[in-house]
Write a protein that holds these residues in place. Structure first.
Motif, PDB file in Angstrom:
ATOM      1  N   THR A 174      15.936  21.089  62.431  1.00  0.00           N
ATOM      2  CA  THR A 174      15.681  21.704  63.728  1.00  0.00           C
ATOM      3  C   THR A 174      16.440  23.026  63.824  1.00  0.00           C
ATOM      4  OG1 THR A 174      15.492  19.502  64.742  1.00  0.00           O
ATOM      5  CG2 THR A 174      15.792  21.372  66.225  1.00  0.00           C
ATOM      6  N   PRO A 175      15.750  24.128  64.090  1.00  0.00           N
ATOM      7  CA  PRO A 175      16.451  25.420  64.179  1.00  0.00           C
ATOM      8  C   PRO A 175      17.494  25.418  65.301  1.00  0.00           C
ATOM      9  CG  PRO A 175      14.076  25.744  64.020  1.00  0.00           C
ATOM     10  CD  PRO A 175      14.294  24.285  64.246  1.00  0.00           C
ATOM     11  N   LEU A 176      18.425  26.338  65.210  1.00  0.00           N
ATOM     12  CA  LEU A 176      19.420  26.521  66.262  1.00  0.00           C
ATOM     13  C   LEU A 176      18.743  26.988  67.552  1.00  0.00           C
ATOM     14  CD1 LEU A 176      22.238  28.328  64.235  1.00  0.00           C
ATOM     15  CD2 LEU A 176      22.319  25.992  65.148  1.00  0.00           C
ATOM     16  N   PRO A 177      19.360  26.720  68.702  1.00  0.00           N
ATOM     17  CA  PRO A 177      18.769  27.173  69.970  1.00  0.00           C
ATOM     18  C   PRO A 177      18.467  28.674  69.988  1.00  0.00           C
ATOM     19  CG  PRO A 177      20.552  25.634  70.401  1.00  0.00           C
ATOM     20  CD  PRO A 177      20.563  25.897  68.926  1.00  0.00           C
ATOM     21  N   SER A 178      19.331  29.466  69.394  1.00  0.00           N
ATOM     22  CA  SER A 178      19.109  30.916  69.399  1.00  0.00           C
ATOM     23  C   SER A 178      17.817  31.278  68.683  1.00  0.00           C
ATOM     24  CB  SER A 178      20.294  31.633  68.738  1.00  0.00           C
ATOM     25  OG  SER A 178      20.507  31.131  67.417  1.00  0.00           O
TER      26      SER A 178
END
Length: 497
Positions: free
Chosen positions: A92-96
Motif C-alpha cells: 500500500t503506497p504512503l498517504p502522500s
C-alpha cells in the motif's frame, strides 16, 4: 512447510511487482519486511514465482496461517487481522503518494480519482471484499419503489476466547480518540481496536475546513465512503452542515452524501465525531416522486415538495447552493420547535429537544438536491424505545436505530437472522425446527396466509421480511401515510408558502 511458506512469500512479492504495487528497486526490501512479519529469518531464493499466480488474498491467508502455526501470533481474529493488515501495508503506497495521485487524477475527473482510491482500498484488503460477499441481499417491490434488504454477515463475530481476552485488555489507550479519527491511518490496532495498518485517507477541504475521505471496510453499497472531520468534534446539524454536504456533491457530483441525525435513537452509531456517508449508489428514496409540491416564499429559486415515501421527506432543489443552504436551515429551525399533538409530534419536553433531520444531498440533472427527512426521538410508556422507532411487533426483525442508510431504503439487518429465518422456513414446512419465539406470531400469520411449499417458502419469507422493513420505515415516519398524517404534513409545509 518451509517450501510452502517460501513459495507463498515469493508469490506475494511477485504479485506486487506485476501489479506495480512494488517498484523493482524495492523488491528485496519488501521481501525482507515480509519475512520479518511472518517470523522467518531466511528464504529459499532458488524458488521462482508460480507460473499461474494464485489470488493475493489466498496467499495472504497462507502467510497468516503460517504465523499462527509457528506461534508468531495467537490464533484469534484480532491478531490475524492485525498481521494481515501489516502484510497488506507492504503493497500500500504512503498517504502522500496516494493523495498526490488522487488529486492528479481528479484533474481528469472526480470519478477517475475515486475509482482509483476505491480500487486500491479493495486490492489492499482494507475493504473486506470476501466478507462483504457473505451478506444476504434481496429486494422488496413496494408502492414506493424497490426496497433493498441486506442481512449483514460481513463483520466477523468475536469467538468466546477473544471476548475473554478483550475484557482483560485496556478498552482504549485514548489514542486514536475514536474509530473515525485520522490517527487511525496506519494504526496497528489491538484486541479492542481494529487493525488499520493498510488504512489510507484522502485529505481535502470542505468549505475551507480540513476533512478526509475514506471507504467503509464493510461497505453496504457501491463505493460506500465516509467523509470525516480532521477535528474530533461531535456531530451537529446546522446551516453549515447543509453547506458542507452541497460542497461535497459539487466536488464529487457522481456521489450522494448524507448525514445521520444528531440525536440519540434517531442518530447514527458514532455521534461523537462529525462525519458523513456517501457513495455511488441510487437508493429507492432518490427515485421517489414528489407527492405535494409547494413554494418557499422567501426562496423563489428553490423548488420544494413532499416526497412520496414512508418516512417524512421534504425535497429541495436549486442551481443556487447558497439559497438551498439557507432554505434548508430555515426548515430545520422551524422543525426544531414544531409540535402537532394531533399526530403525536412534540418538539421538546422538560428542555430536551426531540426534532431533527437526516439530510441527504445529491447533484441531479444540473441541480443540487437536498432531502430533509424529519425525525423525532421522543419516547413514551407505550413506546419506550421511541415513538418514531420500529415498534415492538417488528423488532424480531429490526430493533436497531434507523440511520441514514435505512432511511433511504436499504435495510441493514442483524446476522442472527440468517439462522433464525432458516428455522422459520422449517417451521412453515412443519419440519423439525428451533424457531425463536420472537418470530412465532409472525410465522403463524405467514402460515395462515399462504400456500407454502419447499419451492416457495424462501421467497415467501423474503417477501415478508421486506414487508416488515416497510413497516419499520412507516413506524419511523413522523407524519404517517394516512389521510390524517398527510394532511398534517401539508399543514407543516404551508408555513413556508
Amino acid at each position: 512447510m518451509n517450501s510452502v511458506i517460501d513459495q507463498a512469500i515469493t508469490d506475494f512479492i511477485q504479485i506486487g511487482y506485476i501489479n506495480e504495487d512494488i517498484h523493482p528497486l524495492d523488491l528485496l526490501l519488501k521481501q525482507n519486511q515480509l519475512l520479518a512479519l511472518v517470523g522467518k529469518q531466511a528464504l529459499n531464493t532458488d524458488l521462482t514465482a508460480a507460473t499461474l499466480l494464485p489470488d493475493r488474498l489466498d496467499v495472504l491467508d497462507s502467510l497468516v496461517n503460517y504465523a499462527v502455526k509457528k506461534k508468531i501470533i495467537s490464533d484469534n481474529e484480532s491478531e490475524r487481522d492485525i498481521l494481515a493488515s501489516k502484510i497488506m501495508n507492504l503493497i500500500t503506497p504512503l498517504p502522500s503518494e496516494i493523495n498526490r495521485k488522487f488529486w492528479e487524477l481528479y484533474q481528469e475527473s472526480p470519478a477517475a480519482a475515486t475509482t482509483y482510491f476505491y480500487n486500491l482500498s479493495q486490492e489492499n484488503d482494507y475493504i473486506k471484499t470476501r466478507a462483504i460477499e457473505k451478506n444476504i441481499e434481496f429486494t422488496k417491490t413496494t408502492i414506493y419503489g424497490d426496497l433493498e434488504i441486506t442481512i449483514n454477515l460481513s463483520k466477523p463475530e468475536k469467538d468466546p476466547k477473544q471476548i475473554a481476552l478483550a475484557k482483560t485488555a485496556p478498552a482504549s489507550f485514548g489514542y486514536p480518540t475514536c474509530l473515525l479519527c485520522m490517527e487511525n491511518e496506519g494504526y496497528e490496532g489491538h484486541l479492542n481496536h481494529p487493525a488499520r495498518s493498510n488504512h489510507r485517507i484522502i485529505r481535502l477541504k470542505i468549505n475551507q475546513n480540513d476533512w478526509g475521505l475514506q471507504y467503509s471496510p464493510y461497505a453496504y453499497y457501491e463505493e460506500h465512503c465516509i467523509f470525516l472531520s480532521q477535528e474530533h468534534k461531535p456531530m451537529k446539524l446546522e446551516k453549515a452542515t447543509f453547506a458542507k454536504l452541497l460542497n461535497i456533491v459539487e466536488r464529487f457530483p457522481h456521489y450522494f452524501v448524507g448525514s445521520n441525525a444528531d440525536l440519540p435513537i434517531v442518530g447514527g452509531s458514532i455521534l461523537s465525531h462529525d462525519h458523513y456517508q456517501g457513495g455511488q449508489h441510487t437508493f429507492a428514496m432518490a427515485n421517489a416522486a414528489i407527492d405535494f409540491p409547494f413554494e418557499l416564499k422567501d426562496y423563489p429559486t428553490v423548488a420544494a415538495g413532499l416526497v412520496e415515501w414512508p418516512m417524512s421527506v421534504i425535497r429541495l432543489s436549486s442551481t443556487h447552493q447558497a439559497d438551498l443552504t439557507a432554505a434548508a436551515s430555515m426548515i430545520l429551525d422551524k422543525w426544531r420547535s414544531y409540535s402537532d399533538e394531533s399526530v403525536n409530534i412534540i418538539a421538546h419536553t422538560d428542555g430536551e429537544l426531540h426534532n431533527t433531520v437526516t439530510p441527504i444531498a445529491r447533484y441531479n440533472d444540473g441541480k443540487y438536491e437536498l432531502d430533509l427527512v424529519l425525525r423525532n426521538n421522543r419516547t413514551s410508556k407505550e413506546y419506550p424505545d421511541g415513538i418514531f422507532h420500529p415498534h415492538s411487533d417488528v423488532q424480531h426483525i429490526k430493533k436497531e436505530n434507523i440511520g441514514l442508510i435505512e432511511v433511504m431504503g436499504l435495510a441493514i439487518l442483524p446476522p442472527r437472522l440468517k439462522q433464525e429465518l432458516a428455522e422459520v422456513e422449517r417451521y412453515l414446512l412443519e419440519e423439525p425446527n428451533q424457531l425463536d419465539l420472537s418470530h412465532k406470531q409472525w410465522a403463524d400469520e405467514l402460515k395462515n396466509s399462504s400456500t407454502i411449499t419447499k419451492e416457495t417458502v424462501g421467497t415467501i419469507v423474503k417477501e415478508a421480511v421486506g414487508s416488515v422493513f416497510l413497516r419499520v420505515l412507516e413506524d419511523a415516519g413522523v407524519f404517517k401515510q394516512s389521510a390524517e398524517g398527510k394532511a398534517a404534513f401539508k399543514k407543516f409545509a404551508t408555513f413556508f408558502c
